[in-house]
Enzyme design. Structure first.
Site, mmCIF file in Angstrom:
data_model
loop_
_atom_site.group_PDB
_atom_site.id
_atom_site.type_symbol
_atom_site.label_atom_id
_atom_site.label_comp_id
_atom_site.label_asym_id
_atom_site.label_seq_id
_atom_site.Cartn_x
_atom_site.Cartn_y
_atom_site.Cartn_z
ATOM 1 N N SER A 1 0.787 -1.232 0.000
ATOM 2 C CA SER A 1 0.000 0.000 0.000
ATOM 3 C C SER A 1 0.819 1.281 0.000
ATOM 4 O O SER A 1 0.242 2.376 -0.009
ATOM 5 C CB SER A 1 -0.953 0.015 1.201
ATOM 6 O OG SER A 1 -2.017 -0.885 0.986
ATOM 7 N N LYS B 1 -0.207 3.695 -2.622
ATOM 8 C CA LYS B 1 -1.265 4.701 -2.499
ATOM 9 C C LYS B 1 -0.725 6.129 -2.438
ATOM 10 O O LYS B 1 -1.480 7.080 -2.679
ATOM 11 C CB LYS B 1 -2.145 4.396 -1.294
ATOM 12 C CG LYS B 1 -2.957 3.100 -1.427
ATOM 13 C CD LYS B 1 -3.857 2.890 -0.220
ATOM 14 C CE LYS B 1 -4.739 1.661 -0.363
ATOM 15 N NZ LYS B 1 -4.005 0.402 -0.173
ATOM 16 N N SER C 1 -5.585 3.167 4.674
ATOM 17 C CA SER C 1 -5.184 2.266 3.597
ATOM 18 C C SER C 1 -6.367 1.500 3.013
ATOM 19 O O SER C 1 -6.266 0.301 2.712
ATOM 20 C CB SER C 1 -4.114 1.288 4.097
ATOM 21 O OG SER C 1 -3.219 0.948 3.074
#
Length: 325
Positions: free
Chosen positions: A93, A96, A150
């Protein structure tokens, strides 16, 4: 002959028991059933790419649990600590952060309402989400959830609503990476669930430095929590990085990440010992060890041992082995 005798003897011994009635026979059957119950089969241990590539065997002066680490002075670009910083690994993640940059640079209205659909359901890892299909949130709220907690469906919905759809969004992510000089980085989707999203610590330090230039991303990524109204319900989301609520830390931007192939990951911009630093930790094996590594680096920086930069000799870059997840 001995084997034959044993079989015959067993048959003879069983004959009297068979005549004792159905109750005893039922008892025997129950005992037999317990005796032949299959032993549960445990799944084989799944390794991260770094573990499979031998990076966890790399020793460093701080005894970090992350197989990859990098600490850079944000203002001078001086490398204070480096461990396997050129190794190319899945980044989970941490993806992101680039998703957020592309969204912000698109200048799409943050108050525009977007809907989560079945297209946003994770078919890669089967991860859960509290954003059920049909949820409507503003682009700003989805961005907040993607960075702070997340949220995978939030990140995917942001990419899907980009002009040209998801393919155009991923192309924009890779184009931005190229512009930033992130030569070892590749994105295939906006959440980080795919192990094909890969980068190096050196590239990620560039990404963090760029993301820090956006005040909105600093604010959203370090927000401790967010309440979201979903119909008649109000859901509370929390930051995945517990250090943001630790008063001994001054964190300007952060992102965590985890999938099996990547291990536990963490990137941060923080003020330590009077310096603005960028910290990258990849492929940490323990649930809390990436936070422990950040604390170990801080203690080192605050000690007299940190007068001169410590650079660990990096191992050759690790490219993706066959998927182990």
């Amino acid at each position: 002959m001995l084997g034959v005798l044993m079989l015959v003897s067993g048959a003879v011994d069983a004959a009297p028991h068979a005549a004792k009635g159905k109750a005893h026979a039922g008892k025997v059957r129950k005992v037999a059933n317990r005796a032949v119950r299959p032993v549960p089969v445990t799944e084989p241990l799944r390794l991260s790419f770094g573990q499979a590539g031998g990076l966890h065997a790399t020793r460093d002066p701080l005894d970090l649990k992350s197989s990859v680490a990098l600490v850079v002075d944000q203002d001078t670009s001086e490398v204070l600590f480096s461990k396997n910083s050129q190794a190319v690994l899945p980044i989970a993640s941490l993806t992101k952060l680039m998703t957020a940059i592309v969204v912000v640079e698109s200048r799409a209205p943050m108050d525009e309402m977007l809907q989560v659909t079945e297209e946003d359901i994770d078919t890669e890892k089967g991860s859960r989400s509290r954003l059920v299909v049909g949820t409507e949130l503003s682009r700003g709220e989805l961005l907040h959830l993607a960075l702070m907690s997340s949220e995978n469906r939030a990140a995917h919905a942001l990419g899907r609503h980009y002009p040209g759809g998801l393919p155009a969004f991923v192309a924009a992510m890779n184009r931005k990476a190229s512009t930033l000089g992130m030569s070892s980085t590749r994105y295939v989707e906006p959440t980080g669930l795919s192990s094909d999203n890969q980068s190096s610590a050196s590239d990620l330090a560039r990404l963090v430095k760029t993301a820090y230039n956006f005040p909105l991303l600093r604010q959203l990524s370090t927000s401790p929590e967010l309440e979201v109204a979903l119909g008649h319900r109000t859901l509370q989301f929390h930051n995945t990085n517990k250090l943001v609520t630790n008063p001994t830390w001054e964190i300007g931007l952060q992102k965590t990440g985890y999938i099996v192939e990547a291990g536990r990951c963490l990137v941060m911009q923080a003020r330590l010992s009077g310096r603005h630093l960028i910290m990258v930790f990849l492929d940490s094996a323990g649930k809390y060890s990436r936070l422990g590594d950040a604390e170990r680096v801080r203690r080192w920086l605050e000690s007299s041992d940190a007068v001169r930069p410590v650079q660990h000799v990096p191992s050759p870059p690790v490219r993706s082995p066959a998927s182990v997840s």
